[in-house]
Design a protein around this motif. Structure first.
Motif, mmCIF file in Angstrom:
data_model
loop_
_atom_site.group_PDB
_atom_site.id
_atom_site.type_symbol
_atom_site.label_atom_id
_atom_site.label_comp_id
_atom_site.label_asym_id
_atom_site.label_seq_id
_atom_site.Cartn_x
_atom_site.Cartn_y
_atom_site.Cartn_z
ATOM 1 N N ILE A 77 0.754 -1.173 0.216
ATOM 2 C CA ILE A 77 -0.043 -0.184 -0.021
ATOM 3 C C ILE A 77 0.813 1.098 0.100
ATOM 4 C CG2 ILE A 77 -1.626 1.257 1.507
ATOM 5 C CD1 ILE A 77 -2.917 -1.447 2.454
ATOM 6 N N VAL A 78 1.798 1.264 0.913
ATOM 7 C CA VAL A 78 2.709 2.546 0.944
ATOM 8 C C VAL A 78 3.553 2.580 -0.394
ATOM 9 C CG1 VAL A 78 4.793 3.435 2.184
ATOM 10 C CG2 VAL A 78 2.917 2.438 3.497
ATOM 11 N N GLU A 79 4.046 1.682 -0.960
ATOM 12 C CA GLU A 79 4.582 1.579 -2.161
ATOM 13 C C GLU A 79 3.891 1.977 -3.384
ATOM 14 O OE1 GLU A 79 7.468 -1.246 -4.804
ATOM 15 O OE2 GLU A 79 6.689 -2.145 -3.311
ATOM 16 N N PHE A 80 2.855 1.604 -3.480
ATOM 17 C CA PHE A 80 1.881 2.012 -4.353
ATOM 18 C C PHE A 80 1.457 3.425 -4.067
ATOM 19 C CE2 PHE A 80 -2.401 2.836 -6.202
ATOM 20 C CZ PHE A 80 -2.126 2.046 -7.763
ATOM 21 N N LEU A 81 1.329 3.963 -2.977
ATOM 22 C CA LEU A 81 0.967 5.558 -2.909
ATOM 23 C C LEU A 81 2.265 6.205 -3.131
ATOM 24 C CD1 LEU A 81 -1.189 5.275 0.270
ATOM 25 C CD2 LEU A 81 -1.887 5.694 -1.829
ATOM 26 N N LEU A 82 3.413 5.792 -2.829
ATOM 27 C CA LEU A 82 4.534 6.455 -3.195
ATOM 28 C C LEU A 82 4.869 6.688 -4.768
ATOM 29 C CD1 LEU A 82 7.130 5.437 -0.360
ATOM 30 C CD2 LEU A 82 6.205 7.758 -0.653
ATOM 31 N N LEU A 83 4.561 5.423 -5.492
ATOM 32 C CA LEU A 83 4.873 5.285 -6.880
ATOM 33 C C LEU A 83 3.748 6.109 -7.662
ATOM 34 C CD1 LEU A 83 5.806 1.560 -7.089
ATOM 35 C CD2 LEU A 83 7.243 3.401 -7.288
ATOM 36 N N GLU A 84 2.693 6.301 -7.232
ATOM 37 C CA GLU A 84 1.580 6.962 -7.916
ATOM 38 C C GLU A 84 1.071 8.291 -7.134
ATOM 39 O OE1 GLU A 84 0.493 6.086 -10.616
ATOM 40 O OE2 GLU A 84 1.296 4.017 -10.735
ATOM 41 N N PHE A 85 2.221 8.841 -6.453
ATOM 42 C CA PHE A 85 1.825 10.169 -5.617
ATOM 43 C C PHE A 85 1.208 11.174 -6.421
ATOM 44 C CE2 PHE A 85 2.983 14.033 -4.063
ATOM 45 C CZ PHE A 85 2.695 14.008 -2.677
ATOM 46 N N LYS A 86 1.727 11.342 -7.518
ATOM 47 C CA LYS A 86 1.324 12.483 -8.431
ATOM 48 C C LYS A 86 -0.139 12.282 -8.947
ATOM 49 C CE LYS A 86 5.836 13.855 -9.895
ATOM 50 N NZ LYS A 86 6.933 14.068 -10.922
ATOM 51 N N HIS A 87 -0.486 10.976 -9.014
ATOM 52 C CA HIS A 87 -2.030 10.758 -9.506
ATOM 53 C C HIS A 87 -3.034 10.707 -8.324
ATOM 54 C CE1 HIS A 87 0.736 9.055 -12.911
ATOM 55 N NE2 HIS A 87 -0.275 9.758 -13.272
ATOM 56 N N ILE A 88 -2.199 10.557 -7.183
ATOM 57 C CA ILE A 88 -3.147 10.165 -5.976
ATOM 58 C C ILE A 88 -3.362 11.506 -5.240
ATOM 59 C CG2 ILE A 88 -3.592 8.944 -3.819
ATOM 60 C CD1 ILE A 88 -2.367 6.677 -5.405
ATOM 61 N N PHE A 89 -2.267 12.229 -4.776
ATOM 62 C CA PHE A 89 -2.554 13.371 -4.160
ATOM 63 C C PHE A 89 -2.730 14.663 -4.834
ATOM 64 C CE2 PHE A 89 -0.549 10.134 -1.413
ATOM 65 C CZ PHE A 89 -1.168 10.497 -0.235
ATOM 66 N N LYS A 90 -3.693 15.610 -4.632
ATOM 67 C CA LYS A 90 -3.804 16.743 -5.290
ATOM 68 C C LYS A 90 -2.648 17.719 -4.753
ATOM 69 C CE LYS A 90 -8.510 16.352 -4.059
ATOM 70 N NZ LYS A 90 -9.607 16.631 -3.050
ATOM 71 N N SER A 91 -2.308 18.352 -5.722
ATOM 72 C CA SER A 91 -1.134 19.177 -5.832
ATOM 73 C C SER A 91 -1.800 20.655 -5.049
ATOM 74 C CB SER A 91 -0.489 20.059 -7.046
ATOM 75 O OG SER A 91 -0.071 18.710 -7.477
#
Length: 127
Positions: free
Chosen positions: A113-127
């Motif tokens: 879960i943490v790895e996925f969130l880090l790898l997809e950070f730009k797609h998951i978290f709003k800037s």
């Protein structure tokens, strides 16, 4: 204080919280989201789930992951690639409220879960 010292302090801080950064009620939801067979469905499920986190959890997670991505950017010097960071921080940031016999499976999901969130950070978290 360098990144390793700061990261160690962060890990200790998060591990000693009464409730993890990923609130207890989200534990099974994140596991279900990670279990989506299609990567596009997994990304959508994770993005939707992260967006429902309490604002303080969301903002703290976003800030922490920005820091962890900086650590990962220095992986040639510190050997902390995204997978290694996820193994270290997974159980620190997300754990079930009650111990279960699925400890090994939970640990795998925690880091994934943490790895996925880090790898997809730009797609998951709003800037």
């Amino acid at each position: 204080m360098g990144y390793p010292a700061l990261t160690g302090c962060l890990k200790l801080f998060f591990r000693e919280l009464r409730e993890p950064l990923f609130p207890f009620v989200y534990f099974d939801k994140f596991i279900r989201a990670m279990s989506c067979p299609q990567s596009s469905d997994r990304l959508k499920a994770m993005k939707d789930l992260v967006s429902t986190l309490p604002k303080c959890n969301y903002e703290t997670m976003k800030t922490l992951f920005i820091h962890l991505l900086k650590v990962i950017d220095q992986s040639k010097e510190n050997r902390m690639q995204v997978h290694n960071i996820a193994i270290v921080f997974g159980p620190t940031l997300i754990w079930p409220e009650k111990e279960t016999p699925n400890l090994a499976a939970n640990m795998i999901y925690q880091s994934r879960i943490v790895e996925f969130l880090l790898l997809e950070f730009k797609h998951i978290f709003k800037s």
